[in-house]
Design a protein around this motif. Structure first.
Motif, mmCIF file in Angstrom:
data_model
loop_
_atom_site.group_PDB
_atom_site.id
_atom_site.type_symbol
_atom_site.label_atom_id
_atom_site.label_comp_id
_atom_site.label_asym_id
_atom_site.label_seq_id
_atom_site.Cartn_x
_atom_site.Cartn_y
_atom_site.Cartn_z
ATOM 1 N N GLU A 140 0.875 -1.184 0.000
ATOM 2 C CA GLU A 140 0.000 0.000 0.000
ATOM 3 C C GLU A 140 0.902 1.220 0.000
ATOM 4 O O GLU A 140 1.813 1.328 0.838
ATOM 5 C CB GLU A 140 -0.912 -0.011 1.225
ATOM 6 N N VAL A 141 0.666 2.100 -0.972
ATOM 7 C CA VAL A 141 1.539 3.278 -1.074
ATOM 8 C C VAL A 141 0.738 4.567 -1.073
ATOM 9 O O VAL A 141 -0.402 4.625 -1.540
ATOM 10 C CB VAL A 141 2.417 3.267 -2.354
ATOM 11 N N ASP A 142 1.401 5.580 -0.543
ATOM 12 C CA ASP A 142 0.826 6.902 -0.536
ATOM 13 C C ASP A 142 1.190 7.530 -1.878
ATOM 14 O O ASP A 142 2.297 8.038 -2.038
ATOM 15 C CB ASP A 142 1.480 7.678 0.628
ATOM 16 N N GLY A 143 0.355 7.404 -2.848
ATOM 17 C CA GLY A 143 0.672 7.935 -4.174
ATOM 18 C C GLY A 143 -0.222 7.307 -5.219
ATOM 19 O O GLY A 143 -0.852 6.274 -4.977
ATOM 20 N N PHE A 144 -0.258 7.953 -6.372
ATOM 21 C CA PHE A 144 -1.152 7.537 -7.451
ATOM 22 C C PHE A 144 -0.413 6.595 -8.399
ATOM 23 O O PHE A 144 0.342 7.047 -9.245
ATOM 24 C CB PHE A 144 -1.631 8.788 -8.206
ATOM 25 N N ILE A 145 -0.624 5.323 -8.247
ATOM 26 C CA ILE A 145 0.000 4.354 -9.168
ATOM 27 C C ILE A 145 -0.888 4.236 -10.394
ATOM 28 O O ILE A 145 -2.097 4.016 -10.277
ATOM 29 C CB ILE A 145 0.154 2.966 -8.509
ATOM 30 N N GLU A 146 -0.244 4.401 -11.553
ATOM 31 C CA GLU A 146 -1.010 4.306 -12.801
ATOM 32 C C GLU A 146 -0.363 3.276 -13.717
ATOM 33 O O GLU A 146 0.762 2.820 -13.461
ATOM 34 C CB GLU A 146 -1.033 5.678 -13.480
ATOM 35 N N GLU A 147 -1.075 2.967 -14.804
ATOM 36 C CA GLU A 147 -0.614 1.937 -15.741
ATOM 37 C C GLU A 147 0.838 2.159 -16.179
ATOM 38 O O GLU A 147 1.608 1.213 -16.291
ATOM 39 C CB GLU A 147 -1.515 1.919 -16.992
ATOM 40 N N HIS A 148 1.195 3.419 -16.454
ATOM 41 C CA HIS A 148 2.543 3.672 -17.001
ATOM 42 C C HIS A 148 3.652 3.278 -16.021
ATOM 43 O O HIS A 148 4.795 3.050 -16.421
ATOM 44 C CB HIS A 148 2.680 5.140 -17.447
ATOM 45 N N HIS A 149 3.314 3.180 -14.741
ATOM 46 C CA HIS A 149 4.336 2.778 -13.766
ATOM 47 C C HIS A 149 4.812 1.340 -13.997
ATOM 48 O O HIS A 149 5.937 0.979 -13.644
ATOM 49 C CB HIS A 149 3.798 2.906 -12.327
ATOM 50 N N LYS A 150 3.933 0.546 -14.595
ATOM 51 C CA LYS A 150 4.303 -0.864 -14.810
ATOM 52 C C LYS A 150 5.597 -0.971 -15.601
ATOM 53 O O LYS A 150 6.463 -1.783 -15.291
ATOM 54 C CB LYS A 150 3.185 -1.584 -15.583
#
Ligand code: URA
Length: 241
Positions: A140-150
């Protein structure tokens, strides 16, 4: 092929008493090997083949133990520590006599799957960087994980010390201001998962290991609980490592 071992050593390694105590038990004629009373305590046996009976109870020999622990926060993954409680403090005496140790480390505040064993060979195989054993974490992270992070994770992330991580796989479970993901890495650098997210500007708020190689955390284990691995789990771990 393993050599024969002294009967008193085998019994004492299995927790039936000190070498001295076992010698006394043998002298008293309380031990049978293959149906015959033995009183000579220097006798050697093949612990895998010979049948040993102590006080009319069959001794089930085993050399190695394999425990799956659901590590809670607040305990350290070492065998002894001057100030902190260790994972061994969670294990019963009946297993401690086998002298298990944790296979690798989880941070004090990380939860989840920790294998404890006295099988040095398997531990070595699982930890060897050459083997690149997969470890999956729920994060669980404090931040917006989006597809491009993959792709960032797949390409490898340059850590604060310049080390570039091997390709890792990100599975997004929840994307939002506070994100939930599963990350699979094949190595085990110090604080690796936390450092990887830090590089992309996010702080890990909760970390739990859910698998290591073929071994998956048994979710029926509460925090601090453990169980022995099944024969199948041991077999698979050995096969794949
Ligand atoms: N990565 C971390 O940052 N901490 C752990 O405990 C395990 C992996």
């Amino acid at each position: 092929m393993k050599k024969k071992e002294r009967l008193d050593k085998v019994l004492s390694n299995m927790g039936y008493g000190s070498r001295k105590g076992i010698k006394q038990i043998i002298r008293e004629g309380r031990v049978l090997v293959n149906g015959k009373i033995v009183t000579n305590n220097s006798i050697k046996i093949d612990p895998h083949k010979d049948e040993v009976v102590l006080d009319n109870i069959k001794v089930h020999y085993r050399e190695h133990i394999y425990l799956m622990l659901n590590k809670p926060k607040g305990v350290v993954s070492s065998t002894d520590d001057p100030t902190n409680r260790t994972v061994l403090d969670l294990i019963d005496k009946e297993y401690l006599i086998f002298k298990p140790f944790p296979v690798g480390r989880l941070d004090k505040d990380t939860e989840g799957l920790l294998l404890l064993t006295n099988d040095g060979k398997l531990a070595h195989e699982l930890l060897s960087p050459k083997k690149e054993v997969d470890k999956t974490y729920y994060v669980e992270v404090d931040g917006f994980i989006e597809e491009h992070h993959k792709n960032l994770f797949l390409d490898g992330i340059s850590l604060d010390d310049g080390y570039r991580t091997l390709p890792s796989h990100l599975k997004i479970l929840r994307s939002g201001a506070f994100s939930k993901v599963e990350l699979t890495i094949r190595e085990g650098k110090f604080h690796q998962v936390k450092r990887m997210f830090k590089v992309i500007g996010m702080e890990v708020k909760y970390l739990k290991r859910i698998s290591m190689g073929s071994l998956r955390l048994d979710e029926s284990l509460g925090l601090g609980q453990y169980r022995e691995l099944t024969e199948r789990e041991i077999e698979l771990l050995k096969e794949k490592s």
